[in-house]
Design a protein around this motif. Structure first.
Motif, mmCIF file in Angstrom:
data_model
loop_
_atom_site.group_PDB
_atom_site.id
_atom_site.type_symbol
_atom_site.label_atom_id
_atom_site.label_comp_id
_atom_site.label_asym_id
_atom_site.label_seq_id
_atom_site.Cartn_x
_atom_site.Cartn_y
_atom_site.Cartn_z
ATOM 1 N N SER A 169 -1.577 -6.902 -15.943
ATOM 2 C CA SER A 169 -1.818 -8.215 -15.341
ATOM 3 C C SER A 169 -0.693 -9.158 -15.753
ATOM 4 C CB SER A 169 -3.163 -8.795 -15.792
ATOM 5 O OG SER A 169 -4.225 -7.949 -15.410
ATOM 6 N N GLY A 170 -0.255 -9.968 -14.786
ATOM 7 C CA GLY A 170 0.798 -10.929 -15.088
ATOM 8 C C GLY A 170 1.248 -11.646 -13.840
ATOM 9 N N VAL A 171 2.440 -12.212 -13.907
ATOM 10 C CA VAL A 171 2.992 -13.002 -12.811
ATOM 11 C C VAL A 171 3.933 -12.117 -11.997
ATOM 12 C CG1 VAL A 171 4.227 -15.111 -12.191
ATOM 13 C CG2 VAL A 171 2.878 -15.020 -14.307
ATOM 14 N N ARG A 172 3.788 -12.183 -10.666
ATOM 15 C CA ARG A 172 4.686 -11.420 -9.809
ATOM 16 C C ARG A 172 6.127 -11.882 -10.016
ATOM 17 N NH1 ARG A 172 0.378 -11.645 -5.335
ATOM 18 N NH2 ARG A 172 -0.112 -9.465 -4.913
ATOM 19 N N LEU A 173 7.049 -10.923 -10.012
ATOM 20 C CA LEU A 173 8.463 -11.276 -10.167
ATOM 21 C C LEU A 173 8.944 -12.143 -9.010
ATOM 22 C CD1 LEU A 173 10.070 -7.951 -11.490
ATOM 23 C CD2 LEU A 173 9.337 -9.967 -12.790
ATOM 24 N N ARG A 174 8.453 -11.890 -7.819
ATOM 25 C CA ARG A 174 8.899 -12.687 -6.678
ATOM 26 C C ARG A 174 8.414 -14.129 -6.788
ATOM 27 N NH1 ARG A 174 5.493 -9.760 -1.781
ATOM 28 N NH2 ARG A 174 3.420 -10.627 -2.235
ATOM 29 N N ASP A 175 7.257 -14.343 -7.448
ATOM 30 C CA ASP A 175 6.787 -15.711 -7.685
ATOM 31 C C ASP A 175 7.674 -16.414 -8.707
ATOM 32 O OD1 ASP A 175 4.772 -15.196 -5.914
ATOM 33 O OD2 ASP A 175 3.215 -14.895 -7.444
ATOM 34 N N LEU A 176 8.121 -15.670 -9.717
ATOM 35 C CA LEU A 176 9.034 -16.249 -10.705
ATOM 36 C C LEU A 176 10.375 -16.577 -10.064
ATOM 37 C CD1 LEU A 176 8.330 -13.998 -13.827
ATOM 38 C CD2 LEU A 176 7.608 -16.361 -13.458
ATOM 39 N N ALA A 177 10.828 -15.725 -9.130
ATOM 40 C CA ALA A 177 12.079 -16.001 -8.432
ATOM 41 C C ALA A 177 11.971 -17.301 -7.633
ATOM 42 C CB ALA A 177 12.435 -14.837 -7.510
ATOM 43 N N ALA A 178 10.844 -17.483 -6.946
ATOM 44 C CA ALA A 178 10.644 -18.718 -6.180
ATOM 45 C C ALA A 178 10.608 -19.930 -7.108
ATOM 46 C CB ALA A 178 9.351 -18.621 -5.374
ATOM 47 N N LEU A 179 9.970 -19.754 -8.285
ATOM 48 C CA LEU A 179 9.901 -20.833 -9.261
ATOM 49 C C LEU A 179 11.285 -21.201 -9.778
ATOM 50 C CD1 LEU A 179 7.732 -22.596 -10.662
ATOM 51 C CD2 LEU A 179 7.720 -20.905 -12.511
ATOM 52 N N ALA A 180 12.167 -20.178 -9.855
ATOM 53 C CA ALA A 180 13.532 -20.408 -10.318
ATOM 54 C C ALA A 180 14.434 -20.929 -9.208
ATOM 55 C CB ALA A 180 14.104 -19.109 -10.893
ATOM 56 N N GLY A 181 13.878 -21.111 -7.997
ATOM 57 C CA GLY A 181 14.664 -21.637 -6.895
ATOM 58 C C GLY A 181 15.405 -20.588 -6.098
ATOM 59 N N VAL A 182 15.034 -19.313 -6.272
ATOM 60 C CA VAL A 182 15.687 -18.229 -5.529
ATOM 61 C C VAL A 182 14.621 -17.606 -4.635
ATOM 62 C CG1 VAL A 182 17.074 -16.138 -5.680
ATOM 63 C CG2 VAL A 182 17.200 -17.848 -7.504
ATOM 64 N N ALA A 183 14.510 -18.102 -3.413
ATOM 65 C CA ALA A 183 13.431 -17.671 -2.529
ATOM 66 C C ALA A 183 13.628 -16.249 -2.016
ATOM 67 C CB ALA A 183 13.310 -18.644 -1.354
ATOM 68 N N ASP A 184 14.875 -15.833 -1.880
ATOM 69 C CA ASP A 184 15.163 -14.504 -1.323
ATOM 70 C C ASP A 184 16.134 -13.767 -2.251
ATOM 71 O OD1 ASP A 184 15.128 -12.367 0.377
ATOM 72 O OD2 ASP A 184 16.613 -13.195 1.764
ATOM 73 N N PRO A 185 15.671 -13.310 -3.417
ATOM 74 C CA PRO A 185 16.582 -12.708 -4.399
ATOM 75 C C PRO A 185 17.148 -11.375 -3.917
ATOM 76 C CG PRO A 185 14.312 -12.399 -5.082
ATOM 77 C CD PRO A 185 14.281 -13.300 -3.881
ATOM 78 N N THR A 186 18.403 -11.136 -4.234
ATOM 79 C CA THR A 186 19.042 -9.848 -3.930
ATOM 80 C C THR A 186 18.984 -8.901 -5.119
ATOM 81 O OG1 THR A 186 21.198 -10.729 -4.598
ATOM 82 C CG2 THR A 186 20.605 -10.889 -2.259
ATOM 83 N N GLY A 187 18.399 -9.341 -6.199
ATOM 84 C CA GLY A 187 18.278 -8.519 -7.391
ATOM 85 C C GLY A 187 17.964 -9.398 -8.581
ATOM 86 N N ALA A 188 17.918 -8.784 -9.754
ATOM 87 C CA ALA A 188 17.637 -9.541 -10.968
ATOM 88 C C ALA A 188 18.196 -8.802 -12.170
ATOM 89 C CB ALA A 188 16.136 -9.772 -11.138
#
Length: 415
Positions: free
Chosen positions: A329-348
């Motif tokens: 259980s935790g926070v989705r990585l894509r939600d963290l990306a949106a929180l960081a201002g990267v709505a469409d990340p190409t990687g991490a």
């Protein structure tokens, strides 16, 4: 004249030595071909799954420089979630199970390994493939077993050496099969497997003399039959399977993984490669002052826990062969990306509090955006323990365990 006499004397001594050493009445092309057929069917599975595992690790993920041997870059998929668990489990498990067959095959051809080289070009080519084949497979077995035991006494990078050694073995394997396949087919047709499985030691007879020199010129009386040899090798393979499969499968079989260091754990727990103490991390680094650095924002663990949480049943599998499925259980990585201002990340890029070669992991866009890719805070309904990555760790479907970074300090999402 003297040189010629010395040559004849050496040949005579070699012939005597061969008769003294290799006198088993069951050794011959047929038995060798039976072991060879098993390896011909099973080793390609070990090879393919090993190469797939290398692809799963991705470029730059392993601290190893293999030069031109690098495979083309492929984005490792996240579905099915058990993909890496299957490929790594097959690679390690089947590799261990085949050890008795490999040793039996080497025993069956050992007279050939000590025979005087023939000047025939085809025979010399066959001898060269044997060097690659035997040397390669023994190197792979030894380094693989040591890696499973976390015993790196060889002093070099396991990943680079095991991978390069695999290509040496593959080259020898392909060339040897190309040269010896017709001989293997003829040898298998020369005797009936059903008949051999019914033949007791008292009725066991040597095979006819062969040009390869596997049949002993002066065999000893049989102490076992070919049926007994096959049963011994098969029984050894089954025993190793029983002592290995529990490391890949959850449930009661977990307790049978007696030979592998990560096979068994305390009730309710699951394996870890490296404990918190072994990592050398200071307790203060994951204490109350810990923050997750997302570049544009830094979050405490309580702030992460206040975000929308997602739960997924996902396996985690490591290169040493163990795997297990748990509820994360935790926070989705894509939600963290949106929180960081990267709505469409190409990687991490994920960075751990820990220092060292595995302190960073690179994720592709598909791995970041998968709905079950998490920065996990809890497992099986409880907060992560420090051994399992507290305060937070990454868990991504089908990803090798080394990429499921523990003790996460920062995640940088690329645009």
């Amino acid at each position: 004249m003297v040189t010629e006499r010395l040559g004849r004397a050496r040949a005579a001594l070699a012939s005597v030595a061969m008769r003294i050493r290799w006198r088993s009445p069951i050794r011959g092309p047929w038995l060798t071909s039976v072991f060879g057929l098993v390896l011909l069917c099973a080793l390609p599975v070990v090879i393919v799954t090993g190469l797939l595992d290398w692809v799963a690790y991705g470029p730059g993920a392993i601290p190893a420089d293999v030069g031109a041997l690098h495979l083309p870059r492929l984005d490792w998929p996240t579905r099915p979630a058990w993909l890496f668990r299957l490929t790594q489990g097959l690679h390690v498990g089947l590799g261990i199970v085949l050890v008795p067959v490999v040793l039996a095959k080497l025993w069956s051809v050992i007279p050939k390994l000590f025979a005087r080289p023939d000047r025939n070009l085809l025979k010399l080519a066959e001898r060269a493939t044997l060097v690659l084949l035997v040397g390669g497979i023994l190197f792979e077995i030894v380094t693989g077993l040591l890696n499973i035991q976390y015993d790196y006494v060889f002093g070099f990078s396991f990943y680079a050496a095991h991978y390069a050694g695999a290509w040496v073995f593959i080259a020898g394997f392909v060339l040897h099969v190309a040269l010896k396949l017709p001989t293997m087919v003829r040898s298998l047709r020369s005797r009936s497997l059903r008949t051999e499985l019914r033949t007791p030691p008292a009725r066991t007879r040597p095979e006819p003399p062969d040009e390869g020199g596997l049949v002993a010129p002066e065999p000893d009386p049989p102490t076992t039959s070919r049926r007994g040899a096959l049963a011994l090798v098969g029984g050894g393979a089954v025993l190793l399977a029983g002592l290995t499969v529990g490391q890949t499968l959850d449930g009661p079989l977990r307790a049978t993984a007696l030979l592998l260091p990560r096979g068994r754990t305390a009730p309710g727990d699951f394996p870890v490669n490296r404990t918190f103490v072994a990592s050398g991390i200071s307790p203060d680094a994951v204490g109350t002052g810990w923050r997750l650095d997302l570049g544009a924002v830094r979050l405490t663990r309580d702030e992460l826990a206040a975000l929308p949480q997602h739960t997924a049943d996902l396996p985690i599998a490591c290169v040493e062969g163990w795997s297990t499925q748990q509820t994360w259980s935790g926070v989705r990585l894509r939600d963290l990306a949106a929180l960081a201002g990267v709505a469409d990340p190409t990687g991490a890029t994920v960075r751990s509090v820990e220092e060292g070669p595995f302190a960073r992991a690179a994720l592709t866009a598909g791995q970041v955006l998968d709905p079950d890719s998490l920065l996990a805070l809890r497992v099986n309904g409880s907060d992560l323990t420090r051994d399992h990555g507290y305060p937070a760790r990454v868990i991504v479907p089908a990803l090798p365990g080394v990429h499921c970074t523990k003790w996460v300090a920062a995640i940088g999402f690329s645009r």
